[in-house]
Scaffold this active site. Sequence first.
Site, PDB file in Angstrom:
ATOM      1  N   THR A   1       0.824  -1.204   0.000  1.00  0.00           N
ATOM      2  CA  THR A   1       0.000   0.000   0.000  1.00  0.00           C
ATOM      3  C   THR A   1       0.858   1.254   0.000  1.00  0.00           C
ATOM      4  OG1 THR A   1      -0.124  -0.028   2.430  1.00  0.00           O
ATOM      5  CG2 THR A   1      -1.905  -1.114   1.224  1.00  0.00           C
TER       6      THR A   1
ATOM      7  N   GLU B   1      -4.672   4.193   3.404  1.00  0.00           N
ATOM      8  CA  GLU B   1      -3.720   3.283   2.783  1.00  0.00           C
ATOM      9  C   GLU B   1      -4.309   2.796   1.465  1.00  0.00           C
ATOM     10  OE1 GLU B   1      -1.762   0.521   5.742  1.00  0.00           O
ATOM     11  OE2 GLU B   1      -3.395   1.327   6.967  1.00  0.00           O
TER      12      GLU B   1
END
Length: 203
Positions: A72, A136
Site C-alpha cells: 500500500t 492506505e
Amino acid sequence: MGDAAGEIIASPSVPNSSKDSVETDGVPDESFRTSRPDIVGPDVPDAPFPIKLSGSVQHGFGRGGKDLGCPTANLPDDSLPPMINAAKTGVYYGYAQVTPSDRISSSLSDQDVCVLPMVMSFGWNPFYNNERMTVEIHIMHEFKTDFYGYHMRALVLGYIRPELHYTSREALIEDIEFDKKVALKSMARPGYEKYKTDSFFTV
C-alpha cells in the site's frame, strides 16, 4: 492494506452499510463474510462521491506487502480531511495515479503512471491497533519499484464495507482479496469507467 473488514467484532464507532450483516447488538455475524455482494454501489457514483485525495506518498508501517501480500501507499495526514469530513471508516474503491516529482529522477514506466484501479483502507485498522487514522491505498498494478515521495492523486468513487476487528490474519487476507474483486467489478460499469479520464488526473 489495513484491516477494514473482518470476522467477528465490529469497531463500535463504525456504522455498517448492510442491515443483513449486523445483529441487534451491532456485532456482525458470519453472514457478513458469507453473503457479501461482488458489486457494490449504484450504477453511477452518488454523494459524497467522488472524493478527491492527493499528496506525496509516505512511508507507512511496512506491513501491507510483508504481512498481507498487498503493498500500500500511504498519504500524509494533511490529505485526510476530504475523507474525514464526508465518509465513515472502511474500505473504498476508485482510481489512483502516481506521478513523479520534479525533484525526483523517475524510474516508473509509462504503465506505472497511468490512471489505475485502487482499493483503499480508511480508518484505524483495529487488527494492528493503530493509534491514528490513516489512508492506505493499494493500486491494482504490479510496480517494479517503490515510489516514496512521488505525488499521488486518488479519486474515491464508492464504499465497499466497514472497518472491523479480525480474529485471524488469514481472514483479513481473504477479505482483502475479495475487496479487490469487488472493486474491479464495481468499476467496470460505464458510470465509473469514465472517471479514468477525469480532469483531476494527469492524462
